[in-house]
Design a protein around this motif. Structure first.
Motif, PDB file in Angstrom:
ATOM      1  N   PRO A  58      64.615  -6.154 -37.257  1.00 49.01           N
ATOM      2  CA  PRO A  58      64.060  -6.782 -36.228  1.00 49.01           C
ATOM      3  C   PRO A  58      64.302  -6.294 -34.837  1.00 49.01           C
ATOM      4  N   GLU A  59      66.097  -6.509 -34.973  1.00 47.42           N
ATOM      5  CA  GLU A  59      66.759  -5.812 -33.678  1.00 47.42           C
ATOM      6  C   GLU A  59      67.049  -4.503 -33.077  1.00 47.42           C
ATOM      7  N   TYR A  60      66.365  -3.564 -34.490  1.00 52.38           N
ATOM      8  CA  TYR A  60      65.860  -2.275 -34.083  1.00 52.38           C
ATOM      9  C   TYR A  60      65.077  -2.095 -32.725  1.00 52.38           C
ATOM     10  N   LEU A  61      63.681  -2.798 -32.738  1.00 52.21           N
ATOM     11  CA  LEU A  61      62.583  -2.760 -32.146  1.00 52.21           C
ATOM     12  C   LEU A  61      62.732  -3.703 -30.872  1.00 52.21           C
ATOM     13  N   ARG A  62      63.473  -4.773 -30.829  1.00 52.92           N
ATOM     14  CA  ARG A  62      63.722  -5.254 -29.769  1.00 52.92           C
ATOM     15  C   ARG A  62      63.757  -5.023 -28.174  1.00 52.92           C
ATOM     16  N   ASP A  63      63.975  -3.114 -28.142  1.00 52.49           N
ATOM     17  CA  ASP A  63      64.503  -2.381 -26.622  1.00 52.49           C
ATOM     18  C   ASP A  63      63.669  -0.634 -27.367  1.00 52.49           C
ATOM     19  N   ALA A  64      62.752  -1.126 -27.914  1.00 54.87           N
ATOM     20  CA  ALA A  64      62.376   0.053 -28.768  1.00 54.87           C
ATOM     21  C   ALA A  64      61.381   0.595 -27.965  1.00 54.87           C
TER      22      ALA A  64
ATOM     23  N   ASP B  66      49.172  -1.824 -40.704  1.00 52.55           N
ATOM     24  CA  ASP B  66      49.887  -1.410 -40.422  1.00 52.55           C
ATOM     25  C   ASP B  66      50.515  -0.922 -39.055  1.00 52.55           C
ATOM     26  N   LEU B  67      51.277  -0.767 -38.959  1.00 52.40           N
ATOM     27  CA  LEU B  67      52.005  -0.986 -36.982  1.00 52.40           C
ATOM     28  C   LEU B  67      53.132   0.204 -37.041  1.00 52.40           C
ATOM     29  N   CYS B  68      52.972   1.010 -36.577  1.00 57.44           N
ATOM     30  CA  CYS B  68      53.943   2.194 -36.233  1.00 57.44           C
ATOM     31  C   CYS B  68      55.400   1.483 -35.574  1.00 57.44           C
ATOM     32  N   ALA B  69      56.728   1.727 -36.118  1.00 57.21           N
ATOM     33  CA  ALA B  69      57.678   1.676 -35.989  1.00 57.21           C
ATOM     34  C   ALA B  69      58.899   1.843 -35.878  1.00 57.21           C
ATOM     35  N   LYS B  70      58.826   3.376 -36.502  1.00 53.07           N
ATOM     36  CA  LYS B  70      59.104   4.594 -36.206  1.00 53.07           C
ATOM     37  C   LYS B  70      58.773   5.154 -36.603  1.00 53.07           C
ATOM     38  N   VAL B  71      58.911   6.982 -35.915  1.00 57.93           N
ATOM     39  CA  VAL B  71      57.988   8.006 -35.381  1.00 57.93           C
ATOM     40  C   VAL B  71      59.776   9.338 -35.275  1.00 57.93           C
TER      41      VAL B  71
ATOM     42  N   PRO C 250      55.986  -1.529 -31.374  1.00 59.89           N
ATOM     43  CA  PRO C 250      54.186  -2.205 -31.245  1.00 59.89           C
ATOM     44  C   PRO C 250      53.375  -3.043 -30.102  1.00 59.89           C
ATOM     45  N   LEU C 251      51.902  -2.758 -29.993  1.00 55.97           N
ATOM     46  CA  LEU C 251      51.434  -3.999 -29.124  1.00 55.97           C
ATOM     47  C   LEU C 251      51.067  -5.508 -29.717  1.00 55.97           C
ATOM     48  N   LEU C 252      51.373  -5.040 -31.574  1.00 52.53           N
ATOM     49  CA  LEU C 252      51.254  -6.583 -31.635  1.00 52.53           C
ATOM     50  C   LEU C 252      52.369  -6.947 -32.432  1.00 52.53           C
ATOM     51  N   PRO C 253      52.845  -8.038 -32.380  1.00 49.87           N
ATOM     52  CA  PRO C 253      53.421  -9.109 -33.080  1.00 49.87           C
ATOM     53  C   PRO C 253      53.773  -8.353 -35.110  1.00 49.87           C
ATOM     54  N   VAL C 254      55.225  -8.595 -34.974  1.00 46.19           N
ATOM     55  CA  VAL C 254      55.826  -7.735 -36.275  1.00 46.19           C
ATOM     56  C   VAL C 254      55.853  -9.128 -37.711  1.00 46.19           C
TER      57      VAL C 254
ATOM     58  N   CYS D 166      55.848   9.210 -39.780  1.00 49.63           N
ATOM     59  CA  CYS D 166      56.029   7.657 -39.430  1.00 49.63           C
ATOM     60  C   CYS D 166      56.293   6.593 -39.864  1.00 49.63           C
ATOM     61  N   LYS D 167      56.942   5.046 -39.957  1.00 45.95           N
ATOM     62  CA  LYS D 167      57.478   4.340 -40.807  1.00 45.95           C
ATOM     63  C   LYS D 167      56.534   3.607 -40.002  1.00 45.95           C
ATOM     64  N   MET D 168      55.858   2.797 -41.143  1.00 48.44           N
ATOM     65  CA  MET D 168      54.707   1.498 -40.497  1.00 48.44           C
ATOM     66  C   MET D 168      55.380  -0.105 -40.474  1.00 48.44           C
ATOM     67  N   VAL D 169      55.285  -0.778 -40.496  1.00 48.62           N
ATOM     68  CA  VAL D 169      55.554  -2.128 -40.280  1.00 48.62           C
ATOM     69  C   VAL D 169      54.530  -3.024 -40.398  1.00 48.62           C
ATOM     70  N   GLY D 170      54.404  -4.246 -40.943  1.00 48.90           N
ATOM     71  CA  GLY D 170      53.400  -4.553 -41.479  1.00 48.90           C
ATOM     72  C   GLY D 170      52.581  -6.047 -40.094  1.00 48.90           C
ATOM     73  N   GLY D 171      52.022  -6.046 -39.515  1.00 50.07           N
ATOM     74  CA  GLY D 171      50.927  -6.908 -39.074  1.00 50.07           C
ATOM     75  C   GLY D 171      49.879  -7.278 -39.016  1.00 50.07           C
ATOM     76  N   GLY D 172      49.635  -8.914 -38.360  1.00 49.98           N
ATOM     77  CA  GLY D 172      48.256  -9.564 -38.984  1.00 49.98           C
ATOM     78  C   GLY D 172      48.556 -10.588 -39.647  1.00 49.98           C
ATOM     79  N   SER D 173      48.110 -11.796 -39.782  1.00 56.55           N
ATOM     80  CA  SER D 173      48.149 -12.768 -40.968  1.00 56.55           C
ATOM     81  C   SER D 173      48.813 -12.512 -42.034  1.00 56.55           C
ATOM     82  N   ASP D 174      48.051 -11.250 -42.600  1.00 54.10           N
ATOM     83  CA  ASP D 174      48.578 -11.585 -44.175  1.00 54.10           C
ATOM     84  C   ASP D 174      49.773 -10.024 -44.023  1.00 54.10           C
ATOM     85  N   SER D 175      49.664  -9.222 -43.149  1.00 54.07           N
ATOM     86  CA  SER D 175      51.047  -7.969 -43.315  1.00 54.07           C
ATOM     87  C   SER D 175      50.250  -6.946 -43.295  1.00 54.07           C
TER      88      SER D 175
END
Length: 346
Positions: free
Chosen positions: A186-192, A148-153, A170-174, A136-145
């Motif tokens: 961002p556009e890669y995840l818009r319709d992911a 780890d949120l899975c954005a690609k598998v 992801p279920l949570l905002p990136v 998986c490849k992770m992006v950051g979530g939460g107030s301090d980023s």
């Protein structure tokens, strides 16, 4: 000049596996009780010394304080990748051409893999697949980023063919796309594909029609899952899978620097933007190399097997002290599951 000659008593108390010497036979017995020496340990192809990991075997052959005789032979006939000893320098050159973990093809296929969703989970050609690698490849979530949120598998088979690949919503905002290492915008995840849908696809493919509670290590339909740091990847996907079917290169004892320190996945592929396909290829190649090792066939290869539990029991102390180091080594068994055992079930 002081010449020291080893006494026959000291030689008799020399471990037949790691060559440690003990003043008393009872100390050697205690060593064998706790060391779990076995045919599955990485072994020097020259002096036949057993090592706890490939890291310690590399030190034995290359340095910083190698055994000189082994180092001299390894320098001309030893493979720096898998540490095998070849018959001649020519055989070594032929061997090393196909022994490297990374290559041109992996990078090329990885770039094609970025084109979008690839889903072969329902394809009939994957039905016979028994081993798959996941990354998986992770992006950051939460107030301090820092979350780890899975954005690609990516999921591949043992021949490096892509079974499933997709961007994941992801279920949570990136809050941080970590573009420098993920290449994700961002556009890669818009319709992911939504995380829940990805989760179901991967879970169903791994189980292969077998109920979770029924999955067993041998003789079932479920697939072996290979990866590096899989606990983290599976947690980010919210996928549950039995440990008996997981082959994690970060936790495999022969690949660890010590019994408590994990190795890291550092190859040439991990520079700049890291693609999960390339991570899958690296871990799959490493798994296949470990699985292809030829070790002695034993009916009960693990120390935890019921037939082996009393091999070094304390009540057998007197009997053990009458054994030779070679006899004790013959009775000893590994305390981890060697991946070479997978090849006997396939």
């Amino acid at each position: 000049m002081d010449y020291r000659v080893e006494s026959s008593e000291t030689l008799r108390n020399k471990c037949a596996a790691c060559y440690r010497q003990f003043n008393k036979i009872e100390h050697l017995v205690e060593h064998m009780r706790t060391s779990y020496h076995s045919a599955h340990e990485p072994t020097c192809g020259i002096c036949k010394k057993h090592c706890r990991s490939f890291e310690s075997l590399r030190e034995h052959l290359i340095g910083p304080l190698p055994k000189q005789e082994c180092r001299n032979i390894f320098s001309t006939r030893g493979c720096k990748f898998c540490l095998a000893i070849l018959d001649s320098p020519y055989a070594l050159r032929v061997h090393q051409d196909r022994c490297q973990l990374s290559g041109v093809n992996a990078g090329l296929l990885g770039r094609f893999a970025n084109l979008g969703i690839r889903d072969n989970t329902e394809n009939g050609s994957t039905r016979g697949t028994q081993v798959v690698a996941l990354a998986c490849k992770m992006v950051g979530g939460g107030s301090d980023s820092s979350l780890d949120l899975c954005a690609k598998v990516c999921l591949i088979d043992e021949y490096e063919n892509i079974i499933f690949q997709s961007y994941v919503k992801p279920l949570l905002p990136v809050t941080n796309y970590r573009y420098e290492t993920t290449g994700i915008r961002p556009e890669y995840l818009r319709d992911a594909m939504p995380l829940r849908q990805v989760q179901r696809k991967i879970q169903d493919f791994l189980c292969n029609g077998e109920p979770m509670w029924k999955i067993r290590p041998r003789g079932g339909k479920a697939r072996i899952l290979v990866g590096h740091g899989l606990d983290h990847d599976l947690d980010s996907l919210q996928v549950e899978y039995p440990q008996v079917m997981i082959r994690d290169t970060a936790k495999y004892p022969p690949l660890m620097k010590t019994s408590k320190l994990s190795n890291s996945l550092k190859y040439d592929i991990q520079t700049g933007i890291q693609d999960p396909y390339e991570d899958c290829v690296a871990t799959m190649k490493l798994y296949m190399r470990m699985r292809s090792q030829v070790h002695k066939i034993e009916a009960y290869p693990l120390a935890s097997d019921p037939q082996n539990r009393n091999n070094f029991a304390s009540w057998r102390q007197n009997e053990l002290e009458r054994m030779s180091p070679e006899q004790m080594l013959e009775a000893s068994r590994s305390d981890y599951y060697c991946w070479c055992l997978d090849s006997r079930d396939m």
